[in-house]
Design a protein around this motif. Structure first.
Motif, PDB file in Angstrom:
ATOM      1  N   LYS A  70       5.452  -8.119   5.417  1.00  0.00           N
ATOM      2  CA  LYS A  70       6.105  -8.630   4.410  1.00  0.00           C
ATOM      3  C   LYS A  70       6.030  -9.637   4.320  1.00  0.00           C
ATOM      4  O   LYS A  70       5.250 -10.870   5.498  1.00  0.00           O
ATOM      5  N   PHE A  74       1.137 -12.329  -2.175  1.00  0.00           N
ATOM      6  CA  PHE A  74       2.415 -11.596  -2.692  1.00  0.00           C
ATOM      7  C   PHE A  74       3.116 -11.308  -3.724  1.00  0.00           C
ATOM      8  O   PHE A  74       2.877 -10.833  -4.893  1.00  0.00           O
ATOM      9  N   ASP A 108       0.420  -7.493  -7.312  1.00  0.00           N
ATOM     10  CA  ASP A 108       1.429  -6.661  -7.815  1.00  0.00           C
ATOM     11  C   ASP A 108       1.573  -6.752  -6.657  1.00  0.00           C
ATOM     12  O   ASP A 108       1.998  -5.633  -5.996  1.00  0.00           O
ATOM     13  N   SER A 109       2.842  -7.067  -6.500  1.00  0.00           N
ATOM     14  CA  SER A 109       3.956  -6.805  -5.540  1.00  0.00           C
ATOM     15  C   SER A 109       4.489  -5.812  -4.785  1.00  0.00           C
ATOM     16  O   SER A 109       4.485  -5.905  -3.705  1.00  0.00           O
ATOM     17  N   GLU A 110       4.781  -4.951  -5.953  1.00  0.00           N
ATOM     18  CA  GLU A 110       5.564  -3.736  -5.396  1.00  0.00           C
ATOM     19  C   GLU A 110       4.337  -2.979  -4.899  1.00  0.00           C
ATOM     20  O   GLU A 110       4.475  -2.207  -3.885  1.00  0.00           O
ATOM     21  N   LYS A 111       3.356  -2.654  -5.471  1.00  0.00           N
ATOM     22  CA  LYS A 111       2.325  -1.875  -4.731  1.00  0.00           C
ATOM     23  C   LYS A 111       1.849  -1.891  -4.093  1.00  0.00           C
ATOM     24  O   LYS A 111       1.732  -1.463  -2.824  1.00  0.00           O
ATOM     25  N   LEU A 151       3.080  -4.089  -1.320  1.00  0.00           N
ATOM     26  CA  LEU A 151       4.894  -3.943  -0.240  1.00  0.00           C
ATOM     27  C   LEU A 151       4.657  -2.432  -0.020  1.00  0.00           C
ATOM     28  O   LEU A 151       5.013  -2.563   0.868  1.00  0.00           O
ATOM     29  N   VAL A 152       4.376  -1.866  -0.955  1.00  0.00           N
ATOM     30  CA  VAL A 152       4.423  -0.035  -0.681  1.00  0.00           C
ATOM     31  C   VAL A 152       3.101   0.142   0.078  1.00  0.00           C
ATOM     32  O   VAL A 152       2.797   1.055   0.822  1.00  0.00           O
ATOM     33  N   ARG A 187       4.396  -1.222   3.766  1.00  0.00           N
ATOM     34  CA  ARG A 187       4.852  -0.334   4.440  1.00  0.00           C
ATOM     35  C   ARG A 187       4.111   1.213   5.104  1.00  0.00           C
ATOM     36  O   ARG A 187       4.591   1.350   5.593  1.00  0.00           O
TER      37      ARG A 187
END
Length: 79
Positions: free
Chosen positions: A25, A35, A39-42, A44-45, A48
């Protein structure tokens, strides 16, 4: 070998190295900069999906918009 000072998030290289925590994270320092620039969301996915990274180990993700091809996340001990 070349030593280049600058922002690693702007380097058009094969890979950059992210000083990660075991949870993959964002954390203060290089990790949060990586991050924020990607593209932070991609990212993070993808992190994860990998889950965890043991201290001293490394995992690789795509760069998600950074000029490099890959991000190598290396988990280290937080001091």
């Amino acid at each position: 070998m070349h030593l280049i000072m600058g922002d690693i998030t702007t380097m058009a290289t094969d890979a950059i190295v992210n000083a990660a925590n075991s949870d993959l994270k964002p954390c203060p320092g290089i990790s949060s900069a990586v991050f924020a620039a990607a593209d932070s969301e991609k990212l993070l996915v993808a992190c994860r999906k990998i889950g965890r990274c043991d201290i001293g180990k490394a995992v690789v993700t795509p760069s998600f918009g950074l000029p490099c091809k890959y991000i190598i996340h290396v988990a280290g001990i937080g001091w």
